[in-house]
Enzyme design. Structure first.
Site, PDB file in Angstrom:
ATOM      1  N   ARG A 169      -0.108   4.358  26.050  1.00 36.84           N
ATOM      2  CA  ARG A 169      -0.605   3.164  26.752  1.00 36.84           C
ATOM      3  C   ARG A 169       0.541   2.225  27.149  1.00 36.84           C
ATOM      4  NH1 ARG A 169      -4.836   0.388  23.182  1.00 36.84           N
ATOM      5  NH2 ARG A 169      -3.561   1.288  21.532  1.00 36.84           N
ATOM      6  N   HIS A 200     -21.142 -14.635  29.872  1.00 35.17           N
ATOM      7  CA  HIS A 200     -19.850 -14.101  30.296  1.00 35.17           C
ATOM      8  C   HIS A 200     -18.894 -15.208  30.717  1.00 35.17           C
ATOM      9  CE1 HIS A 200     -22.967 -11.022  30.782  1.00 35.17           C
ATOM     10  NE2 HIS A 200     -22.054 -10.212  30.318  1.00 35.17           N
TER      11      HIS A 200
END
Ligand code: GLN
Ligand code: ZN
Length: 779
Positions: free
Chosen positions: A16, A709
């Site tokens: 990653r 959110h």
């Protein structure tokens, strides 16, 4: 010689690296030159692996600092005008499109076809213009060249690029914000095609000038049910683009394009790629009458899953094509390898047997190489490798780790009765009313409460063995005590335990179920710098012991109010895992359903009267083609009901889905027969509830009254207004009041303020309803 290639390679890096680099750059800990170097090093590594595996052309253009669709927005200079950027984006502007900036919200994000990868949605307006900026692509091409590789650039095709975008009328923030729902006055983004095509022509001419022989153009949108007037443009577009220079390989993937076979065979492109993993039957349709001058690229290795390929079967499958096409048969993964982890070599902790069944991106390149050798030099040349492959495939097919006779027996005895509650909803509703005596408009939350740093640290310390079992239990119990106390103080009616012990709603259950395995480094890009590590479902699924019962029992012991048990549903567990390819998805879903059913029954026996089975991934499981929807919706609903139906009438089953595009599948949602469903609707101003009214959704509904959110705290009046709208569509006695999703990403202060406003909104609404009982409620 057989040509092998890949449609794309994962860009995040085996460790990653890209995630770390990009995040460090955002924080200011890495400068731009260093980030560019790191990206170049990743590309170099990925190309080297491709060359080592015998790919004659490496793929260029599959790298992205954030997202490949965003790359095309940069490539065609069509960033939304609301950002005020020029046609040539800087890297920082590119990231601002993805992440928003002080003045503008980010581009919307949505799932890439039926994958768990999210792309950034282009915003198109009637006056959108396109300006080619090929600098990045040419830079990467030059890098590949300098390293001595022949390169095959990859582009998203014009039809797919326009299809994936969102049409918006105005280009100010206001208009963009209000057009969240698809039915708002749209123009046809296909109208932009004539403006876009010159950019493709100029780009292809430039690539030809650079000596590029082949360009891969991806048109996965062809696997969807495209409107006829879109399909009508296919031939003219590719007639135009094929005149410009490089040979075009038109790539389709994720489903069949057999229904367009005649059209595609006649296209003046030099080659076509087909996904033969998802849609193997289409090969014969294309072989019949395949033009003598065209390449056919067979997507034979699964680009969506992590299983080692059965090479013997692949060779059989390719037999006819090979005989008919000779060297014009190319081999590739079914789609870009973006959707699988990078390198199995890193999985040192996975046991040898399981590992021998798997192939990640690098290993899949190796499989292509083997197939190539077998075709070019005959099977004897790679006899040993094929033998080893055969042995691994056979071992997996017969392994006792996969096949659990107890699961098979149990499945054989599942009856239609098991898929239905004892009584129909009205009878259950009456029983549940008697049992819980909740007020009108009962208030609740979706399950998780803020995951504080302390919680995450405790979980991590426990995993590392630094916290004893008893210490960990105590820490989590303290957390449960806290959220129960806070919820009582807020005056919520149905409580939750807060999910502090879970970091991921699928992993948490997968780790406790038989048939699941977890990798150490099996990361797959989800969006931008975010990666997920999906569990691998390799064998028959069962539940060795209760998974959540002790937490829920403890939570219930702290309060007189009903405590919801909280589970993840079978479809969502399936959808967010790598799944078995040796049985249909529906069969795996059924096994998971039985395991969840055991948990539901145990929760009931432990005195938990309300149990929520979350299914946030229910809709994303929908097949790409509408003709396949009914079959999916049928087995998905049956799996859900199998999980939910082992309980008494007076036990209340909830489900939760965090999106609101339901109107096209409402009967199927109703067929799940949950007593209560909580959904997201606040962002669409409850408009999406209209479908629930028209269809007369029979059970209870909790439309989210505020958007979790965003850190913004909703006002009481706003929520009262939304509830007023809801009451005009849904009968009052079936309405619940709740936020639109779990609260784990929020902080405590905002959560408490918001929930206290929500409880107040419900109270005000009850008062108003009592006052105006006879009158219709509105606004
Ligand atoms: N119960 C879960 C939570 O509250 C639901 C999460 C989701 O819908 N994705 O976190
Ligand atoms: Zn949700």
């Amino acid at each position: 010689m057989t040509t092998i290639h890949t449609l794309g390679f994962p860009r995040i890096g085996a460790q990653r690296e890209l995630k770390r680099g990009v995040e460090a750059y955002w924080k200011g800990d890495l400068n731009q030159a260093a980030l560019l170097d790191q990206a170049a090093a990743l590309r170099r590594q990925h190309w080297q692996w491709q060359a080592e595996a015998g790919l004659e052309r490496v793929t260029v253009g599959d790298f992205a600092y954030y997202d490949q669709v965003l790359n095309h927005i940069a490539l065609f200079g069509c960033a939304p005008r609301r950002f005020g950027f020029g046609p040539q984006l800087t890297l920082d502007q590119y990231f601002e499109l993805a992440r928003g900036n002080a003045g503008q919200f980010a581009l919307e994000m949505t799932k890439w076809f039926d994958t768990n990868y999210h792309y950034l949605v282009p915003e198109f307006h009637p006056d959108t213009t396109f300006t080619l900026d090929p600098r990045w692509l040419l830079y990467e091409l030059a890098q590949a060249r300098a390293l001595g590789h022949a390169a095959k650039p990859v582009l998203i095709g014009p039809l797919t690029f326009l299809w994936l975008g969102k049409a918006r009328l105005g280009h100010n923030e206001q208009a963009a914000a209000c057009c969240g729902s698809a039915h708002h006055h749209e123009f046809d983004r296909l109208d932009l095609l004539d403006r876009l095509l010159p950019c493709y022509q100029a780009l292809l001419a430039e690539l030809a000038a650079q000596g590029v022989e082949w360009v891969q153009i991806d048109e996965p949108a062809l696997t969807l049910d495209l409107p006829a007037h879109w399909l009508a443009r296919l031939a003219p577009v590719y007639e135009m683009l094929s005149q410009t220079g490089p040979k075009l390989l038109l790539a389709t993937y994720f489903d069949s394009v057999a229904e367009h076979a005649a059209r595609l065979q006649a296209l003046p492109v030099a080659g076509l790629h087909l996904d033969l993993v998802r849609a193997p039957a289409q090969l014969d349709r294309f072989l019949a009458g395949w033009p003598a001058d065209k390449v056919l690229s067979a997507g034979i290795i699964d680009g969506r899953n992590i299983w080692r390929a059965d090479l013997g079967r692949c060779l059989e499958q390719l037999g006819n094509a090979r005989r008919a096409l000779g060297d014009r048969l190319w081999l590739a993964p079914s789609c870009s390898l973006l959707h699988v982890p990078v390198d199995l070599e890193q999985e040192a902790r996975l046991d040898g047997e399981l590992r021998s069944w798997l192939a990640f991106a690098r290993q899949k390149l190796g499989e292509l190489g083997l197939l190539k050798h077998a075709l070019d030099q005959g099977r004897v040349a790679v006899h040993q490798a094929l033998q080893a492959n055969r042995a691994a495939i056979d071992a997996r097919a017969t392994s006792s780790r996969i096949h659990d006779p107890a699961v098979a027996t149990r499945l054989a005895h599942v009856s239609a009765n098991d898929e239905h509650r004892q009584s129909v909803f009205p009878a259950r509703q009456a029983a549940q009313r008697r049992r819980f005596a909740l007020p009108l408009l009962p208030t609740t939350t979706i399950g998780s409460f803020p995951q504080t740093a302390a919680i995450r640290q405790a979980r991590a310390a426990f995993k590392r063995g630094e916290l004893s079992d008893a210490q960990y239990q105590a820490a989590m119990r303290a957390e449960i005590g806290l959220v129960v106390q806070k919820q009582e103080a807020l005056g919520l009616d149905v409580l939750v335990h807060g999910e502090a012990e879970r970091n991921d709603m699928v992993e948490y259950f997968g780790e406790q179920l038989a048939g699941f395995a977890f990798t150490e480094h099996g990361w797959v890009q989800s969006y931008g710098s975010r990666c997920v590590k999906p569990p691998i479902i390799y064998g028959d699924v069962s539940r060795p012991q209760p998974m959540t019962v002790e937490w829920s029992r403890y939570a219930q012991s702290l309060t007189e109010r009903p405590m919801k048990g909280m589970l993840t549903g079978p479809v969502t567990i399936l959808q967010w895992s790598f799944v078995r390819n040796d049985q249909p998805r529906s069969a795996t879903a059924q096994q998971i359903a039985l395991a969840i059913r055991d948990e539901v029954v145990d929760l009931e026996a432990a005195g938990i009267g309300i149990i929520q089975i979350d299914e946030p991934a229910y809709r994303e499981g929908l097949p790409l083609k509408r003709r396949d929807w009914p079959a999916y919706l049928d087995w998905a609903a049956r799996a859900f009901r199998l999980a939910a139906s082992g309980v008494r009438d007076d036990t209340q089953i909830h489900t939760h889905m965090c999106y609101a595009e339901f109107n096209d599948i409402l009967p199927a949602i109703a067929a799940m027969d949950a007593d209560v469903i909580t959904i997201e609707t606040s962002r669409s101003d409850m408009e999406l509830l209209e479908g629930f009214g028209e269809f007369a959704y029979p059970n209870e509904i909790g439309p989210g009254v505020y958007d979790i959110h965003s850190p913004r705290i909703p006002r009481v009046e706003e929520m009262v207004r939304l509830l007023g709208k809801a009451v005009s569509v849904i009968p009052l006695e079936r309405l619940w009041v709740n936020p639109d999703c779990g609260l784990k990403t929020r902080g405590w202060p905002e959560t408490e303020t918001a929930l206290s406003a929500m409880v107040e909104a419900a109270r005000l609404m009850r008062v108003r309803l009592a006052e105006h009982r006879a009158e219709p409620i509105n606004g």
